[in-house]
Design a protein around this motif. Sequence first.
Motif, PDB file in Angstrom:
ATOM      1  N   PRO A 106       0.794  -1.225   0.000  1.00 26.98           N
ATOM      2  CA  PRO A 106       0.000   0.000   0.000  1.00 26.98           C
ATOM      3  C   PRO A 106       0.829   1.280   0.000  1.00 26.98           C
ATOM      4  O   PRO A 106       1.964   1.312   0.466  1.00 26.98           O
ATOM      5  CB  PRO A 106      -0.819  -0.112   1.289  1.00 26.98           C
ATOM      6  CG  PRO A 106      -0.001  -0.970   2.189  1.00 26.98           C
ATOM      7  CD  PRO A 106       0.718  -1.939   1.292  1.00 26.98           C
ATOM      8  N   VAL A 107       0.203   2.313  -0.539  1.00 29.13           N
ATOM      9  CA  VAL A 107       0.760   3.666  -0.521  1.00 29.13           C
ATOM     10  C   VAL A 107      -0.250   4.563   0.193  1.00 29.13           C
ATOM     11  O   VAL A 107      -1.449   4.528  -0.111  1.00 29.13           O
ATOM     12  CB  VAL A 107       1.003   4.191  -1.948  1.00 29.13           C
ATOM     13  CG1 VAL A 107       1.467   5.654  -1.908  1.00 29.13           C
ATOM     14  CG2 VAL A 107       2.020   3.329  -2.675  1.00 29.13           C
ATOM     15  N   ALA A 108       0.223   5.340   1.143  1.00 32.41           N
ATOM     16  CA  ALA A 108      -0.669   6.241   1.877  1.00 32.41           C
ATOM     17  C   ALA A 108      -0.076   7.640   1.939  1.00 32.41           C
ATOM     18  O   ALA A 108       1.144   7.813   1.882  1.00 32.41           O
ATOM     19  CB  ALA A 108      -0.914   5.719   3.291  1.00 32.41           C
ATOM     20  N   LEU A 109      -0.958   8.614   2.039  1.00 27.97           N
ATOM     21  CA  LEU A 109      -0.554   9.994   2.329  1.00 27.97           C
ATOM     22  C   LEU A 109      -0.967  10.256   3.762  1.00 27.97           C
ATOM     23  O   LEU A 109      -2.153  10.182   4.102  1.00 27.97           O
ATOM     24  CB  LEU A 109      -1.236  10.969   1.372  1.00 27.97           C
ATOM     25  CG  LEU A 109      -0.876  12.444   1.529  1.00 27.97           C
ATOM     26  CD1 LEU A 109       0.609  12.672   1.283  1.00 27.97           C
ATOM     27  CD2 LEU A 109      -1.694  13.307   0.560  1.00 27.97           C
ATOM     28  N   VAL A 110       0.013  10.511   4.616  1.00 25.51           N
ATOM     29  CA  VAL A 110      -0.251  10.664   6.053  1.00 25.51           C
ATOM     30  C   VAL A 110       0.077  12.093   6.441  1.00 25.51           C
ATOM     31  O   VAL A 110       1.204  12.432   6.803  1.00 25.51           O
ATOM     32  CB  VAL A 110       0.580   9.663   6.883  1.00 25.51           C
ATOM     33  CG1 VAL A 110       0.204   9.760   8.354  1.00 25.51           C
ATOM     34  CG2 VAL A 110       0.367   8.241   6.381  1.00 25.51           C
ATOM     35  N   THR A 111      -0.928  12.953   6.363  1.00 25.79           N
ATOM     36  CA  THR A 111      -0.726  14.378   6.608  1.00 25.79           C
ATOM     37  C   THR A 111      -1.776  14.866   7.588  1.00 25.79           C
ATOM     38  O   THR A 111      -2.741  14.151   7.872  1.00 25.79           O
ATOM     39  CB  THR A 111      -0.821  15.161   5.286  1.00 25.79           C
ATOM     40  OG1 THR A 111      -0.668  16.566   5.538  1.00 25.79           O
ATOM     41  CG2 THR A 111      -2.161  14.935   4.597  1.00 25.79           C
ATOM     42  N   THR A 112      -1.597  16.044   8.122  1.00 24.58           N
ATOM     43  CA  THR A 112      -2.624  16.634   8.974  1.00 24.58           C
ATOM     44  C   THR A 112      -3.128  17.945   8.373  1.00 24.58           C
ATOM     45  O   THR A 112      -3.703  18.777   9.065  1.00 24.58           O
ATOM     46  CB  THR A 112      -2.101  16.862  10.410  1.00 24.58           C
ATOM     47  OG1 THR A 112      -0.844  17.514  10.372  1.00 24.58           O
ATOM     48  CG2 THR A 112      -1.949  15.532  11.141  1.00 24.58           C
ATOM     49  N   THR A 113      -2.925  18.103   7.060  1.00 23.59           N
ATOM     50  CA  THR A 113      -3.508  19.239   6.362  1.00 23.59           C
ATOM     51  C   THR A 113      -4.973  18.935   6.080  1.00 23.59           C
ATOM     52  O   THR A 113      -5.482  17.850   6.381  1.00 23.59           O
ATOM     53  CB  THR A 113      -2.738  19.535   5.061  1.00 23.59           C
ATOM     54  OG1 THR A 113      -3.140  20.825   4.566  1.00 23.59           O
ATOM     55  CG2 THR A 113      -3.016  18.493   3.989  1.00 23.59           C
ATOM     56  N   SER A 114      -5.678  19.885   5.484  1.00 21.71           N
ATOM     57  CA  SER A 114      -7.105  19.703   5.237  1.00 21.71           C
ATOM     58  C   SER A 114      -7.338  18.788   4.038  1.00 21.71           C
ATOM     59  O   SER A 114      -6.500  18.697   3.136  1.00 21.71           O
ATOM     60  CB  SER A 114      -7.759  21.060   4.960  1.00 21.71           C
ATOM     61  OG  SER A 114      -7.325  21.565   3.702  1.00 21.71           O
ATOM     62  N   PRO A 115      -8.491  18.113   3.985  1.00 21.59           N
ATOM     63  CA  PRO A 115      -8.802  17.295   2.809  1.00 21.59           C
ATOM     64  C   PRO A 115      -8.883  18.123   1.536  1.00 21.59           C
ATOM     65  O   PRO A 115      -8.551  17.644   0.445  1.00 21.59           O
ATOM     66  CB  PRO A 115     -10.148  16.651   3.155  1.00 21.59           C
ATOM     67  CG  PRO A 115     -10.688  17.415   4.320  1.00 21.59           C
ATOM     68  CD  PRO A 115      -9.517  17.979   5.043  1.00 21.59           C
ATOM     69  N   GLU A 116      -9.295  19.394   1.671  1.00 24.57           N
ATOM     70  CA  GLU A 116      -9.372  20.268   0.491  1.00 24.57           C
ATOM     71  C   GLU A 116      -7.986  20.506  -0.102  1.00 24.57           C
ATOM     72  O   GLU A 116      -7.811  20.547  -1.323  1.00 24.57           O
ATOM     73  CB  GLU A 116     -10.035  21.603   0.855  1.00 24.57           C
ATOM     74  CG  GLU A 116     -11.501  21.512   1.233  1.00 24.57           C
ATOM     75  CD  GLU A 116     -11.744  21.050   2.662  1.00 24.57           C
ATOM     76  OE1 GLU A 116     -12.914  20.787   3.003  1.00 24.57           O
ATOM     77  OE2 GLU A 116     -10.773  20.964   3.451  1.00 24.57           O
ATOM     78  N   ASN A 117      -6.979  20.674   0.778  1.00 25.37           N
ATOM     79  CA  ASN A 117      -5.610  20.856   0.295  1.00 25.37           C
ATOM     80  C   ASN A 117      -5.113  19.606  -0.423  1.00 25.37           C
ATOM     81  O   ASN A 117      -4.418  19.692  -1.435  1.00 25.37           O
ATOM     82  CB  ASN A 117      -4.667  21.180   1.461  1.00 25.37           C
ATOM     83  CG  ASN A 117      -4.752  22.627   1.896  1.00 25.37           C
ATOM     84  OD1 ASN A 117      -5.386  23.458   1.250  1.00 25.37           O
ATOM     85  ND2 ASN A 117      -4.121  22.948   3.010  1.00 25.37           N
ATOM     86  N   VAL A 118      -5.466  18.439   0.108  1.00 24.44           N
ATOM     87  CA  VAL A 118      -5.048  17.182  -0.519  1.00 24.44           C
ATOM     88  C   VAL A 118      -5.645  17.072  -1.917  1.00 24.44           C
ATOM     89  O   VAL A 118      -4.942  16.754  -2.883  1.00 24.44           O
ATOM     90  CB  VAL A 118      -5.458  15.977   0.345  1.00 24.44           C
ATOM     91  CG1 VAL A 118      -5.209  14.671  -0.407  1.00 24.44           C
ATOM     92  CG2 VAL A 118      -4.704  15.977   1.666  1.00 24.44           C
ATOM     93  N   VAL A 119      -6.940  17.318  -2.038  1.00 24.25           N
ATOM     94  CA  VAL A 119      -7.608  17.217  -3.337  1.00 24.25           C
ATOM     95  C   VAL A 119      -7.003  18.202  -4.336  1.00 24.25           C
ATOM     96  O   VAL A 119      -6.732  17.858  -5.491  1.00 24.25           O
ATOM     97  CB  VAL A 119      -9.126  17.467  -3.192  1.00 24.25           C
ATOM     98  CG1 VAL A 119      -9.785  17.602  -4.558  1.00 24.25           C
ATOM     99  CG2 VAL A 119      -9.768  16.330  -2.413  1.00 24.25           C
ATOM    100  N   ALA A 120      -6.762  19.435  -3.886  1.00 24.44           N
ATOM    101  CA  ALA A 120      -6.195  20.453  -4.771  1.00 24.44           C
ATOM    102  C   ALA A 120      -4.784  20.075  -5.198  1.00 24.44           C
ATOM    103  O   ALA A 120      -4.398  20.267  -6.366  1.00 24.44           O
ATOM    104  CB  ALA A 120      -6.198  21.809  -4.080  1.00 24.44           C
ATOM    105  N   LEU A 121      -4.005  19.528  -4.274  1.00 20.94           N
ATOM    106  CA  LEU A 121      -2.641  19.118  -4.609  1.00 20.94           C
ATOM    107  C   LEU A 121      -2.640  18.030  -5.679  1.00 20.94           C
ATOM    108  O   LEU A 121      -1.972  18.152  -6.709  1.00 20.94           O
ATOM    109  CB  LEU A 121      -1.923  18.587  -3.375  1.00 20.94           C
ATOM    110  CG  LEU A 121      -0.589  17.885  -3.682  1.00 20.94           C
ATOM    111  CD1 LEU A 121       0.521  18.904  -3.829  1.00 20.94           C
ATOM    112  CD2 LEU A 121      -0.236  16.849  -2.633  1.00 20.94           C
TER     113      LEU A 121
END
Length: 215
Positions: A106-121
């Motif tokens: 598996p590959v995961a993104l483990v961040t504490t930024t907002s979900p909106e930032n993740v989608v935009a990125l």
Amino acid sequence: MPALLLGSISTVADTSELQRAAFNDAFTAHGLDWRWEQEEYRDLLRSNGGADRIADYARERGETVDAAAVHATKSELFQQALGRGGLTARPGVLDAVRATKEAGHPVALVTTTSPENVVALVAGVEGLGLDDFDLVVDSSVVETSKPDPAPYEHALRTLGVQPAEAVAVEDNVGGVASATAAGVRVLAFPNTNTAGHDFGGAPVVDHLDPAQLHA
């Protein structure tokens, strides 16, 4: 090949200067005569949490600000910048993601930024999609921020992976501390504004080579 846990959005694409510009524009929008130059911003990034960083800065200056509101404006401006696209994945990231997936891990993104930032990125990075991640941990999933190990502990538990079966990639000191506290081996992959920080005993790399992911 271990599970790959990418620890922040700037481990995927170097957005650090876009973040700094968004902070400065948010300060202007809220009538603050603040400006974080690059050298000062590099020092500020030794701690985690944008809203906390704003509140601490105001406290040091003896000022009262609505840190949450300023940070919300910063996030909106940052998402607009990401939405303009043209982002390039950092060296080796796409290869590392591909190799891990092809190996059946598996590959995961483990961040504490907002979900909106993740989608935009992800929308702004050519060659990458949300379906490339088996799991995304963001601020809507885990309330406790790094350097607490909670984000990584949640990722390991959800993926059903033991700490020894994973490798984390982090671009900041707090992220390295978070992964380490969760028992996960970590590679430090500093961005433009965290290069030169002290990552303790974590190996520092300037690109991701799938071979480096092996213990």
